[in-house]
Motif scaffolding. Structure first.
Motif, PDB file in Angstrom:
ATOM      1  N   ILE A  91       0.859  -1.184   0.000  1.00  0.00           N
ATOM      2  CA  ILE A  91       0.000   0.000   0.000  1.00  0.00           C
ATOM      3  C   ILE A  91       0.896   1.234   0.000  1.00  0.00           C
ATOM      4  O   ILE A  91       1.819   1.329   0.818  1.00  0.00           O
ATOM      5  N   PRO A  92       0.685   2.175  -0.909  1.00  0.00           N
ATOM      6  CA  PRO A  92       1.549   3.366  -0.997  1.00  0.00           C
ATOM      7  C   PRO A  92       1.685   4.074   0.346  1.00  0.00           C
ATOM      8  O   PRO A  92       0.716   4.232   1.093  1.00  0.00           O
ATOM      9  N   SER A  93       2.893   4.526   0.647  1.00  0.00           N
ATOM     10  CA  SER A  93       3.189   5.115   1.955  1.00  0.00           C
ATOM     11  C   SER A  93       2.393   6.382   2.225  1.00  0.00           C
ATOM     12  O   SER A  93       2.075   6.688   3.377  1.00  0.00           O
ATOM     13  N   GLN A  94       2.042   7.127   1.163  1.00  0.00           N
ATOM     14  CA  GLN A  94       1.298   8.379   1.392  1.00  0.00           C
ATOM     15  C   GLN A  94      -0.112   8.113   1.927  1.00  0.00           C
ATOM     16  O   GLN A  94      -0.688   8.963   2.605  1.00  0.00           O
ATOM     17  N   ILE A  95      -0.646   6.934   1.643  1.00  0.00           N
ATOM     18  CA  ILE A  95      -1.961   6.576   2.177  1.00  0.00           C
ATOM     19  C   ILE A  95      -1.870   6.269   3.666  1.00  0.00           C
ATOM     20  O   ILE A  95      -2.782   6.578   4.438  1.00  0.00           O
ATOM     21  N   LEU A  96      -0.760   5.679   4.069  1.00  0.00           N
ATOM     22  CA  LEU A  96      -0.580   5.253   5.457  1.00  0.00           C
ATOM     23  C   LEU A  96      -0.168   6.392   6.382  1.00  0.00           C
ATOM     24  O   LEU A  96      -0.296   6.285   7.599  1.00  0.00           O
ATOM     25  N   LYS A  97       0.310   7.484   5.812  1.00  0.00           N
ATOM     26  CA  LYS A  97       0.866   8.576   6.599  1.00  0.00           C
ATOM     27  C   LYS A  97      -0.161   9.135   7.585  1.00  0.00           C
ATOM     28  O   LYS A  97      -1.303   9.428   7.231  1.00  0.00           O
ATOM     29  N   LYS A  98       0.269   9.249   8.857  1.00  0.00           N
ATOM     30  CA  LYS A  98      -0.534   9.817   9.939  1.00  0.00           C
ATOM     31  C   LYS A  98      -1.832   9.044  10.176  1.00  0.00           C
ATOM     32  O   LYS A  98      -2.852   9.619  10.588  1.00  0.00           O
ATOM     33  N   LYS A  99      -1.813   7.744   9.906  1.00  0.00           N
ATOM     34  CA  LYS A  99      -2.988   6.910  10.112  1.00  0.00           C
ATOM     35  C   LYS A  99      -2.764   5.921  11.256  1.00  0.00           C
ATOM     36  O   LYS A  99      -1.645   5.460  11.493  1.00  0.00           O
ATOM     37  N   LEU A 100      -3.826   5.611  11.968  1.00  0.00           N
ATOM     38  CA  LEU A 100      -3.857   4.480  12.885  1.00  0.00           C
ATOM     39  C   LEU A 100      -4.398   3.315  12.072  1.00  0.00           C
ATOM     40  O   LEU A 100      -5.509   3.395  11.535  1.00  0.00           O
ATOM     41  N   ILE A 101      -3.637   2.249  11.993  1.00  0.00           N
ATOM     42  CA  ILE A 101      -3.982   1.191  11.046  1.00  0.00           C
ATOM     43  C   ILE A 101      -4.413  -0.078  11.770  1.00  0.00           C
ATOM     44  O   ILE A 101      -3.680  -0.618  12.606  1.00  0.00           O
ATOM     45  N   PHE A 102      -5.599  -0.526  11.428  1.00  0.00           N
ATOM     46  CA  PHE A 102      -6.142  -1.774  11.950  1.00  0.00           C
ATOM     47  C   PHE A 102      -6.139  -2.797  10.815  1.00  0.00           C
ATOM     48  O   PHE A 102      -6.701  -2.569   9.752  1.00  0.00           O
ATOM     49  N   VAL A 103      -5.466  -3.930  11.042  1.00  0.00           N
ATOM     50  CA  VAL A 103      -5.402  -4.996  10.034  1.00  0.00           C
ATOM     51  C   VAL A 103      -6.169  -6.208  10.546  1.00  0.00           C
ATOM     52  O   VAL A 103      -5.848  -6.752  11.614  1.00  0.00           O
ATOM     53  N   ALA A 104      -7.177  -6.605   9.800  1.00  0.00           N
ATOM     54  CA  ALA A 104      -7.939  -7.814  10.103  1.00  0.00           C
ATOM     55  C   ALA A 104      -7.514  -8.882   9.112  1.00  0.00           C
ATOM     56  O   ALA A 104      -7.773  -8.755   7.913  1.00  0.00           O
ATOM     57  N   GLY A 105      -6.840  -9.923   9.601  1.00  0.00           N
ATOM     58  CA  GLY A 105      -6.270 -10.923   8.708  1.00  0.00           C
ATOM     59  C   GLY A 105      -6.976 -12.266   8.779  1.00  0.00           C
ATOM     60  O   GLY A 105      -7.512 -12.658   9.826  1.00  0.00           O
ATOM     61  N   SER A 106      -6.980 -12.967   7.652  1.00  0.00           N
ATOM     62  CA  SER A 106      -7.559 -14.317   7.547  1.00  0.00           C
ATOM     63  C   SER A 106      -9.002 -14.337   8.037  1.00  0.00           C
ATOM     64  O   SER A 106      -9.434 -15.265   8.738  1.00  0.00           O
TER      65      SER A 106
END
Length: 424
Positions: free
Chosen positions: A231-246
């Motif tokens: 995922i491009p880094s500019q999208i992730l910038k200053k974000k709290l990221i929740f990853v739901a896997g499988s």
């Protein structure tokens, strides 16, 4: 008694199993591919053996499927480093393992495990003439073990684990299981508790605690993914990221309400379905709203969508790398999937209530790095708490990683035991 069991197994039990598989193959393409592949195994083994020196040592490893193979990859790598002139053959029971295995120089041949009757195993083992039979974790087949024993080939169950409520310990089949497990040369158990349970089936002198190489493999996978920018880094910038896997639909019913109720504009959710099929992805888009979601395949057109749907397989490990909070699915459908992958990145791990088959989930809960949630309301409470506290995310993520750090070293122990079996 062993001879009687072999006769019953070969003439009654196995033919019924093979018949069921052939009938299922008429209606299921995956099963059909597995059946066809098994018919080719002996010829493939014979051709492979003919292509190498008669003196070359061949390590034969059996895996049920891809998950078991991933966990024993550190063993295969170290074997190649210790004995560079040796060859390694990995056989799979499951078509999903055989068809999706990664290309690696540590394995010289991938093949389907042959049918387990005495005639097929005799022809397969005679064609390949392995120096040792290694079995990953639990998938012990009587024909393989008895044939190895008959030929004087040492056999070992590596990363060996047995759940305390395993059917293998059921009194009704216990005596049959002991006939098989007492033929193994070594059982390399992942923990003392597993070793004690195996002692109910096998000779105590054959059991050794070596640890679980999945911890080394999860670190290796982490290191491979450190530079993976999906995922491009500019999208992730200053974000709290929740990853739901499988995730399966039942998992999503647990966490989607909390995602939809969040007003935090800095929250970015990445959902990696276990099966990213078109119907499943469309269902997620319908529940979340198409304006709120974007698929990874269309990420170049991102315009602030708060949910990214991963629409291809094989990249979950790289997504855990960017997570601040992780959820691991599978609890409702079968059992919680790999909880160690997010823990390797020092991320707090949330999972559902059906997780007793996962030793790692129990360790994470004990350390405070893993959180078991009971339902959607409980998830929302835990999730909100973690979103609001950077300190809590940090401390629980660190606690999750300590479980991995404490369990490293199994590969060295396992290799030492294997080489001792073949007297090197």
């Amino acid at each position: 008694m062993t001879t009687l069991f072999l006769i019953i197994y070969t003439l009654l039990i196995l033919p019924l199993l093979v018949l069921v598989l052939h009938i299922a193959a008429l209606f299921n393409a995956k099963t059909r591919r597995g059946i066809i592949g098994r018919y080719k195994s002996i010829k493939t083994a014979r051709e492979f053996r003919a292509s190498i020196s008669p003196d070359t040592q061949v390590f034969l490893m059996h895996c049920a499927s891809l998950g078991e193979f991933e966990h024993i990859r550190p063993i295969l790598k170290e074997l190649k480093l210790s004995l560079p002139d040796s060859k390694t053959v990995v056989m799979f029971f499951s078509p999903s393992g055989y068809e999706n295995h990664p290309v690696t120089s540590d394995v010289n041949l991938f093949v389907y495990s042959p049918f387990d009757d005495i005639f097929s195993t005799h022809r397969f083992f005679n064609a390949l003439n392995p120096a040792v039979l290694l079995i990953a974790r639990y998938d012990v087949w009587p024909g393989q073990v008895f044939k190895a024993s008959q030929m004087g080939i040492p056999s070992a169950l590596v990363n060996a684990s047995i759940y305390k409520k395993s059917r293998r310990l059921n009194p009704l089949v216990h005596w049959l299981q002991t006939l098989i497990y007492k033929k193994l040369s070594a059982i390399l158990a992942i923990s003392e508790a597993d070793a004690n349970r195996f002692a109910l089936l096998a000779h105590r002198s054959a059991i050794k605690i070596t640890g679980d190489t999945k911890y080394e493999q999860v670190i290796a996978r982490r290191d491979e993914q450190l530079k993976a920018d999906i995922i491009p880094s500019q999208i992730l910038k200053k974000k709290l990221i929740f990853v739901a896997g499988s995730s399966w639909p039942e998992d999503e019913a647990c966490f989607l309400p909390a995602i939809q109720s969040q007003s935090n504009r800095d929250l970015l959710t990445v959902i990696c379905p276990h099966e990213p099929t078109e119907p499943h992805l469309s269902q997620l888009e319908e529940k979340l709203g198409e304006d709120a979601t974007i698929r990874l395949s269309a990420i170049d057109s991102w315009h602030g969508e708060s949910v990214i749907l991963i629409d291809r397989i094989g990249i979950l490990a790289s997504q855990n790398r960017i997570a601040d909070i992780a959820f691991v699915g599978g609890w409702y459908t079968q059992n919680v999937h790999n909880v160690l992958e997010p823990a390797a990145y020092q991320v707090p791990v949330i999972f559902g209530p059906i997780n007793m088959n996962s030793r790692e989930a129990q360790l994470l809960k004990t350390s405070g790095g893993g959180i078991e949630v009971q339902n959607a309301a409980h998830f929302s409470e835990i999730f909100t708490d973690l979103l609001q506290s950077q300190q809590k995310r940090h401390s629980q993520g660190k606690a999750a990683y300590t479980i991995i750090a404490r369990n490293l070293g199994a590969t060295k122990n396992t290799i030492s035991a294997i080489l001792k079996l073949i007297e090197i």
